[in-house]
Enzyme design. Structure first.
Site, PDB file in Angstrom:
ATOM      1  N   ASP A  78      33.773  -6.339  45.044  1.00  0.00           N
ATOM      2  CA  ASP A  78      33.165  -5.053  44.698  1.00  0.00           C
ATOM      3  C   ASP A  78      33.148  -4.854  43.190  1.00  0.00           C
ATOM      4  O   ASP A  78      33.835  -5.545  42.437  1.00  0.00           O
ATOM      5  CB  ASP A  78      33.920  -3.900  45.373  1.00  0.00           C
ATOM      6  CG  ASP A  78      35.383  -3.826  44.943  1.00  0.00           C
ATOM      7  OD1 ASP A  78      36.018  -4.890  44.852  1.00  0.00           O
ATOM      8  OD2 ASP A  78      35.893  -2.711  44.711  1.00  0.00           O
ATOM      9  N   GLU A 140      38.740  -3.306  45.786  1.00  0.00           N
ATOM     10  CA  GLU A 140      39.783  -3.416  44.761  1.00  0.00           C
ATOM     11  C   GLU A 140      39.653  -2.295  43.746  1.00  0.00           C
ATOM     12  O   GLU A 140      40.659  -1.787  43.236  1.00  0.00           O
ATOM     13  CB  GLU A 140      39.683  -4.779  44.062  1.00  0.00           C
ATOM     14  CG  GLU A 140      40.829  -5.076  43.090  1.00  0.00           C
ATOM     15  CD  GLU A 140      40.592  -4.599  41.664  1.00  0.00           C
ATOM     16  OE1 GLU A 140      41.537  -4.649  40.858  1.00  0.00           O
ATOM     17  OE2 GLU A 140      39.457  -4.154  41.344  1.00  0.00           O
TER      18      GLU A 140
END
Length: 378
Positions: A78, A140
């Site tokens: 991400d 994350e």
């Protein structure tokens, strides 16, 4: 079968948006980029598993080889959101200019998977005796959801792990954690002409602030780690707001603060220190003080300095390991095996407009990763 080139993989990663955010209007999930990674690594000969951690949020585990132990190369799939008005380039298009790759995720850190892919192609796997794993996680940048889930449910235990966050190819053996909370004081509003009509939340917060500054001093006095440039935990009072009018008794006041604990300070221990610091104020004002986490806490992390894994990676990189103050998924993956953070690009480019990765990192990163694969898998 014609395998994609390094550039084609890099372009595919950057062009596939995978923003994670606590703001639902930005949050996209990572299914599409995980699907691409899964296809590429399957074509490269890996056994691939995609796990849906939450709706639209996926981890990918790819394995080459059999047996126990081995090397895990990990990273998050991400990215953070972006401010389009501050970018000179399309964030979701890989742009080559001035010997740099520009694009969202070039450094932090989707591009790392292109380096893994290329390094695998450079290695002679005929002598492989331990497995190579590739882990791509979700979220994350928000909750560390993917790393938390993987650590709890890990189907294997590698010997070692390297997380490819941008470290300028310097091995990172430790970093501080991050805890961010809101302290909410609820008073009782009323007309300012008669203070006895209400309970002023700002005045209570004044007592809270004094207690928090005492806690800050306690952390500095009692905890020290010589391996860090800032050797003590830090406590920052970052945001405060209370009241709505000069002629009204403040009914609510809220403080946001963060603590960056050293490795070895447990999250439970830190919570107990906070509660102890506020105990006297809470006893004086029962029911008026609440502590609310702003995000899931992240503990500090350290791979012991004398561990042979550190020496082995330092030898490959030809540079000494360091510690840093920012956070990664290492505290979670370190629960499974000795873990280092090591990847191309500079952390100074992370979360910035016109994020980029210099071409100077391309060949050295592929070389470092291929040597690590040989050292720990062959």
């Amino acid at each position: 079968m014609q395998l994609p080139t390094f550039l084609e993989v890099y372009e595919g990663l950057i062009s596939t948006s995978s923003i994670s955010s606590t703001d639902p209007s930005w949050d996209q999930g990572n299914a599409k980029v995980i699907e691409k990674l899964a296809t590429w690594f399957k074509d490269l000969g890996f056994h691939v598993e995609v796990i849906e951690v939450e709706s639209g949020k996926h981890n990918m585990i790819a394995r080459m080889g059999e047996g126990e132990g081995g090397l895990l190369l990990a990273g998050h799939s991400d990215t953070v959101p972006f401010d389009e008005g501050r970018w000179s380039f399309d964030p979701h298009k890989l742009t080559e200019k001035d010997n740099r790759f520009y694009g969202l995720g070039t450094a932090d850190m989707k591009g790392f998977f292109a380096f893994i892919y290329e390094a695998v192609k450079k290695v002679d796997w005929s002598k492989q005796n331990k497995p190579l794993y590739v882990l791509a996680t979700c979220d994350e940048e928000t909750t560390m959801l993917g790393a938390r889930h993987f650590t709890t449910n890990a189907p294997f235990k590698p010997d070692y792990c390297i997380i490819g966050e941008p470290t300028s190819l310097v091995p990172i053996r430790g970093h501080k954690g991050h805890v961010a909370n809101a302290i909410r004081v609820t008073g009782k509003s009323g007309h300012s002409s008669d203070p006895a009509l209400g309970v002023n939340a700002i005045e209570i917060m004044h007592e809270v602030l004094f207690a928090m500054m005492q806690l800050r001093d306690k952390l500095i006095k009692e905890y020290h780690h010589p391996g860090f440039a800032i050797p003590s935990p830090t406590l920052n009072l970052g945001h405060i707001h209370g009241g709505d009018s000069a002629n009204r008794i403040c009914g609510c006041c809220e403080l946001h603060y963060d603590v960056r604990p050293l490795p070895g300070i447990s999250l439970d221990g830190l919570e107990n220190m906070l509660r102890s610091a506020l105990q006297e104020v809470e006893a004086k004002w029962p029911g008026r003080i609440d502590i609310v986490p702003l995000h899931e806490p992240i503990p500090g992390y350290e791979c012991q300095h004398d561990h042979p894994f550190i020496g082995g990676v330092e030898e490959i990189c030809q540079t000494s390991s360091q510690t840093v103050n920012y956070c990664t998924e290492a505290p979670f993956l370190q629960q499974l095996c000795p873990t280092l953070v090591l990847g191309p690009g500079s952390i100074e480019q992370a979360h910035q407009p016109d994020e980029f990765l210099s071409f100077d990192f391309i060949d050295p990163t592929i070389d470092v990763l291929s040597k690590a694969m040989v050292k720990y898998c062959c």
